[in-house]
Design a protein around this motif. Structure first.
Motif, PDB file in Angstrom:
ATOM      1  N   LEU A 132       0.826  -1.201   0.000  1.00 26.90           N
ATOM      2  CA  LEU A 132       0.000   0.000   0.000  1.00 26.90           C
ATOM      3  C   LEU A 132       0.866   1.259   0.000  1.00 26.90           C
ATOM      4  N   LEU A 133       1.957   1.235   0.760  1.00 22.91           N
ATOM      5  CA  LEU A 133       2.858   2.386   0.788  1.00 22.91           C
ATOM      6  C   LEU A 133       3.527   2.613  -0.567  1.00 22.91           C
ATOM      7  N   ILE A 134       3.858   1.522  -1.238  1.00 23.97           N
ATOM      8  CA  ILE A 134       4.427   1.648  -2.587  1.00 23.97           C
ATOM      9  C   ILE A 134       3.441   2.373  -3.498  1.00 23.97           C
ATOM     10  N   GLY A 135       2.148   1.994  -3.406  1.00 21.82           N
ATOM     11  CA  GLY A 135       1.138   2.633  -4.233  1.00 21.82           C
ATOM     12  C   GLY A 135       0.906   4.086  -3.863  1.00 21.82           C
ATOM     13  N   ILE A 136       0.743   4.370  -2.557  1.00 20.57           N
ATOM     14  CA  ILE A 136       0.438   5.736  -2.111  1.00 20.57           C
ATOM     15  C   ILE A 136       1.630   6.670  -2.325  1.00 20.57           C
ATOM     16  N   CYS A 137       2.786   6.290  -1.768  1.00 20.81           N
ATOM     17  CA  CYS A 137       3.960   7.158  -1.866  1.00 20.81           C
ATOM     18  C   CYS A 137       4.488   7.225  -3.298  1.00 20.81           C
ATOM     19  N   GLY A 138       4.382   6.101  -4.014  1.00 25.30           N
ATOM     20  CA  GLY A 138       4.808   6.114  -5.416  1.00 25.30           C
ATOM     21  C   GLY A 138       4.011   7.111  -6.230  1.00 25.30           C
ATOM     22  N   SER A 139       2.705   7.169  -5.991  1.00 25.69           N
ATOM     23  CA  SER A 139       1.846   8.131  -6.707  1.00 25.69           C
ATOM     24  C   SER A 139       2.217   9.564  -6.359  1.00 25.69           C
ATOM     25  N   LEU A 140       2.472   9.816  -5.072  1.00 25.23           N
ATOM     26  CA  LEU A 140       2.846  11.172  -4.649  1.00 25.23           C
ATOM     27  C   LEU A 140       4.203  11.571  -5.219  1.00 25.23           C
ATOM     28  N   LEU A 141       5.151  10.640  -5.238  1.00 24.54           N
ATOM     29  CA  LEU A 141       6.476  10.950  -5.774  1.00 24.54           C
ATOM     30  C   LEU A 141       6.422  11.270  -7.255  1.00 24.54           C
TER      31      LEU A 141
END
Length: 480
Positions: A154-163
């Motif tokens: 989930l962090l990969i998806g959330i933070c990846g999108s923000l990055l």
């Protein structure tokens, strides 16, 4: 061989070795490069500070519950509500202790806007571990393996999108993203066994819960002491130095590689604990498994430590925008401690399986005193590099003390042939690293790969790694 068990083991290794390293280097590393210099150092400091007191959230309940549910799965519905209430109470105590100690430590008031969400994340992490202890206790191993990496996914998806979408990245976003991912993971973990609970009735049973805490507190103390001597350095760097956040930032970047290297050893320890416990219970010879595990983890640890040590600066420059010779030195010293840490992944489970937690806690207490004393001396003089030196000294002290204790309590004889092969492998691996460093005209990454390959080849030549023995290790682990 038990086909279902083998599938579970392969799945566990796959999800952990694929997703977690990608998260560490593809998300955490990138975030550290993107945020304002020093912000990640502050996060690392506060995370380490909050983690030291994490055991208050648990007090060994997870360990006790996992074993209890595995043996008496039908008691899940009876004990779950009361233990959940106890978790809530411990969480409240945790927050109170966290705030009081933060005040005594001298944290500025504006830091609390980051510290409190980090504390909430520690509560959620502890809750997930408790819920997972029920999942694994019910033998839902594949479900437990999936839940173990769900928050990272989930962090990969959330933070990846923000990055990708945001021109700047704030460290607060990283903390809030963790809160969201941990909350979702906790809900998934709960509903994975909700059908087995029936109607939930919360009943406060102080006598039963006090009995649980009494049985589990030695384990809780061990976890607390280990968290102290492994995490206090990040807190002391920020507090003891005028540019503490910058130094903590650099230290965190090197420490990340040590954590990544330790993941496989941690999984290996999880396999060894029940195997040691069964062998000791059946009064069988412990030496064959101990010898095999020492050889294979030594081969891996020395290979990683030596290759990263000799290419320390190149690795840090390649990974981080502020990577340089100084951060490379910190990595070099820290990664040496990985050899000692890997040995504790063998002797720690062995002593735990033998019920020698009290003696281990004496070692950990000494390790804490040693760590704090040396950090107070070396951090003001050498900064983050001093903390790295102290980490290596502490880890080697704990590893040697655990090995000595295990051999004394269990009357284990030193195998000179194996010890000789381990020392020869270490010496020749250092020689390989030194030789590959002598060809600067060849790309450093190619030399790095060559060093890793030659060390692995050497491990096979010296018979430290046996593929057939590894297969037999998995086979002996299957449930009866």
């Amino acid at each position: 061989m038990n086909r279902e068990f083998l599938i579970n083991i392969i799945f566990l290794l796959f999800v952990n070795l694929l997703i977690k390293p990608f998260y560490i280097f593809g998300i955490e590393r990138v975030i550290q490069n993107r945020v304002i210099e020093g912000d990640y150092g502050l996060y690392f400091n506060l995370f380490s500070f909050a983690l030291i007191f994490q055991i208050i959230n648990d007090l060994g309940i997870q360990f006790y519950n996992n074993r209890n549910i595995a043996q008496h799965g039908h008691l899940l519905a009876k004990y779950f509500p009361g233990m959940l209430l106890l978790k809530a109470l411990l969480g409240l105590v945790y927050f109170i202790v966290l705030v009081i100690v933060a005040q005594l430590w001298g944290y500025e008031i504006e830091i609390y806007k980051l510290l409190l969400p980090i504390g909430l994340n520690q509560l959620l992490t502890s809750l997930i571990l408790f819920l997972r202890s029920n999942v694994s206790g019910l033998a839902l191993y594949r479900t437990d393996s999936f839940i173990s990496v769900l928050d990272r996914l989930l962090l990969i998806g959330i933070c990846g999108s923000l990055l990708i979408t945001m021109p700047v990245f704030k460290i607060e976003w990283f903390v809030y993203a963790q809160t969201v991912s941990l909350t979702i993971t906790a809900l998934v973990a709960f509903f994975s066994f909700r059908s087995r609970l029936g109607k939930i009735r919360f009943r406060w049973r102080p006598a039963l819960l006090l009995l649980i805490l009494k049985k589990s507190y030695p384990y809780a103390l061990a976890v607390f002491l280990m968290a102290t001597y492994t995490r206090l350095d990040g807190v002391m760097i920020e507090r003891l130095l005028p540019n503490g956040r910058i130094e903590a930032d650099i230290y965190a970047s090197a420490y990340r590689l040590l954590e990544a290297a330790s993941m496989l050893g941690f999984l290996f320890a999880g396999l060894l604990l029940p195997m040691f416990a069964r062998i000791l219970k059946e009064r069988q010879a412990i030496e064959p498994l101990l010898r095999f595990s020492l050889q294979i983890i030594w081969a891996g640890a020395v290979t990683i430590a030596v290759t990263l040590f000799f290419f320390q600066e190149q690795i840090m420059v390649a990974l981080y925008d502020n990577g340089d010779a100084y951060s490379g030195q910190i990595l070099g010293i820290l990664i040496i401690s990985f050899i000692a840490i890997s040995c504790t992944y063998i002797y720690g489970p062995l002593l735990t399986a033998n019920g020698s937690l009290r003696q281990m806690n004496y070692i950990f207490i000494t390790g804490v005193v040693l760590n704090i004393t040396l950090n107070l001396i070396l951090i003001p003089k050498y900064g983050a590099l001093g903390a790295a030196i102290v980490t290596s000294i502490t880890q080697f002290f704990v590893a040697i003390a655990e090995a000595w204790l295990a051999h004394r309590i269990l009357h284990l004889k030193l195998d000179f042939r194996v010890t000789t092969r381990l020392l020869i492998f270490l010496i020749l691996s250092i020689f390989i690293g030194f030789i590959t460093l002598q060809y600067p005209d060849i790309d450093w990454f190619m030399r790095f790969i060559a060093s890793v390959f030659l060390c692995i080849l050497l491990a096979f030549v010296l018979r430290l790694i046996h593929l057939r023995s590894a297969f037999e290790l998995l086979q002996s682990k299957r449930p009866e």
